[in-house]
Design a protein around this motif. Sequence first.
Motif, PDB file in Angstrom:
ATOM      1  N   LEU A   1       0.823  -1.207   0.062  1.00 37.00           N
ATOM      2  CA  LEU A   1      -0.117   0.112   0.027  1.00 37.00           C
ATOM      3  C   LEU A   1       0.901   1.353   0.090  1.00 37.00           C
ATOM      4  N   GLU A   2       0.429   2.363  -0.617  1.00 37.14           N
ATOM      5  CA  GLU A   2       1.065   3.711  -0.497  1.00 37.14           C
ATOM      6  C   GLU A   2      -0.088   4.742  -0.533  1.00 37.14           C
ATOM      7  N   PHE A   3       0.059   5.526   0.421  1.00 35.03           N
ATOM      8  CA  PHE A   3      -1.033   6.606   0.454  1.00 35.03           C
ATOM      9  C   PHE A   3      -0.301   8.000   0.139  1.00 35.03           C
TER      10      PHE A   3
ATOM     11  N   THR B   1       4.565  10.239   1.035  1.00 33.26           N
ATOM     12  CA  THR B   1       3.784   8.891   0.737  1.00 33.26           C
ATOM     13  C   THR B   1       4.065   8.156   2.228  1.00 33.26           C
ATOM     14  N   ILE B   2       3.139   7.471   2.537  1.00 35.21           N
ATOM     15  CA  ILE B   2       3.018   6.434   3.579  1.00 35.21           C
ATOM     16  C   ILE B   2       3.046   4.995   2.907  1.00 35.21           C
ATOM     17  N   THR B   3       4.029   4.155   3.315  1.00 33.75           N
ATOM     18  CA  THR B   3       3.971   2.885   2.656  1.00 33.75           C
ATOM     19  C   THR B   3       3.721   1.750   3.682  1.00 33.75           C
ATOM     20  N   ALA B   4       3.021   0.785   3.580  1.00 34.79           N
ATOM     21  CA  ALA B   4       2.701  -0.234   4.311  1.00 34.79           C
ATOM     22  C   ALA B   4       2.421  -1.551   3.588  1.00 34.79           C
ATOM     23  N   SER B   5       2.041  -2.602   4.446  1.00 30.50           N
ATOM     24  CA  SER B   5       1.943  -3.898   3.731  1.00 30.50           C
ATOM     25  C   SER B   5       1.097  -4.617   4.832  1.00 30.50           C
ATOM     26  N   VAL B   6       0.322  -5.504   4.092  1.00 28.56           N
ATOM     27  CA  VAL B   6      -0.533  -6.442   5.017  1.00 28.56           C
ATOM     28  C   VAL B   6      -0.692  -7.921   4.457  1.00 28.56           C
TER      29      VAL B   6
ATOM     30  N   LEU C   1      -2.188   4.893   9.801  1.00 31.79           N
ATOM     31  CA  LEU C   1      -1.353   5.555   8.809  1.00 31.79           C
ATOM     32  C   LEU C   1      -0.951   6.973   9.361  1.00 31.79           C
ATOM     33  N   GLU C   2       0.277   7.365   9.498  1.00 35.56           N
ATOM     34  CA  GLU C   2       0.918   8.581  10.097  1.00 35.56           C
ATOM     35  C   GLU C   2       1.705   9.442   9.112  1.00 35.56           C
ATOM     36  N   GLY C   3       1.617  10.567   9.045  1.00 33.50           N
ATOM     37  CA  GLY C   3       2.674  11.191   8.468  1.00 33.50           C
ATOM     38  C   GLY C   3       2.286  12.025   6.758  1.00 33.50           C
ATOM     39  N   VAL C   4       1.109  11.859   6.769  1.00 32.04           N
ATOM     40  CA  VAL C   4       0.300  12.721   5.569  1.00 32.04           C
ATOM     41  C   VAL C   4      -0.791  13.240   6.263  1.00 32.04           C
ATOM     42  N   GLU C   5      -1.365  14.355   5.579  1.00 29.93           N
ATOM     43  CA  GLU C   5      -2.446  14.998   6.160  1.00 29.93           C
ATOM     44  C   GLU C   5      -3.467  14.158   5.468  1.00 29.93           C
ATOM     45  N   MET C   6      -4.565  14.114   6.213  1.00 31.04           N
ATOM     46  CA  MET C   6      -5.624  13.241   6.100  1.00 31.04           C
ATOM     47  C   MET C   6      -6.932  13.799   6.763  1.00 31.04           C
ATOM     48  N   LEU C   7      -7.387  14.986   6.000  1.00 28.00           N
ATOM     49  CA  LEU C   7      -8.519  15.617   6.687  1.00 28.00           C
ATOM     50  C   LEU C   7      -9.717  15.011   6.377  1.00 28.00           C
ATOM     51  N   PRO C   8     -10.477  14.635   7.364  1.00 26.08           N
ATOM     52  CA  PRO C   8     -11.828  13.998   7.158  1.00 26.08           C
ATOM     53  C   PRO C   8     -12.792  15.095   6.008  1.00 26.08           C
TER      54      PRO C   8
END
Length: 166
Positions: free
Chosen positions: A91-93, A99-104, A124-131
């Motif tokens: 995953l990349e966001f 960008t934030i990278t993760a895996s599942v 997920l942290e490190g990128v602005e995620m406004l509702p």
Amino acid sequence: MSSYVLGGSVNSRLIASIAIGAAVLLGTTGCSMLATQATAIPYSPAEGVNVPDSGPLEVRNAFIVANEDGSAGNLVAAIVNPTDEAQTLRLEFGESPDTITASVRVPANSVVSLGSEEDDPLLLEGVEMLPGTDIPGFFESGDATGALVAVPILDGALPYLESLVP
């Protein structure tokens, strides 16, 4: 003696009536005959989005529940592995360079439901995620090229989302 053609004017009126009726019918339904029908457009009838073409893993109803200031969010999704082998979803966001990278990791023939009682959501942290906005999310598994989709960001205002706010 004069000769009259019987029904000449009646036939003309009948043909004219049929032509006018056909023109009215075509004029009132013509647009719907050519336009795409809304019921034929696939969509996700839920908060999140389904991710097509991400690889052998199927990602369903993906969304993020963020805190009020948008500094962190929890990814909620169902990840289905219909294969006989364990698979990893990459995953990349966000957008480059932030960008934030993760895996599942998803076991064979199983479902990982991020944000359920069995599986915690993915923080997920490190990128602005406004509702109320969307964030670009890239999902990839197996040898597929992956898929880029707009993932909706929600807040915890609804009772069933309260526990998912980071």
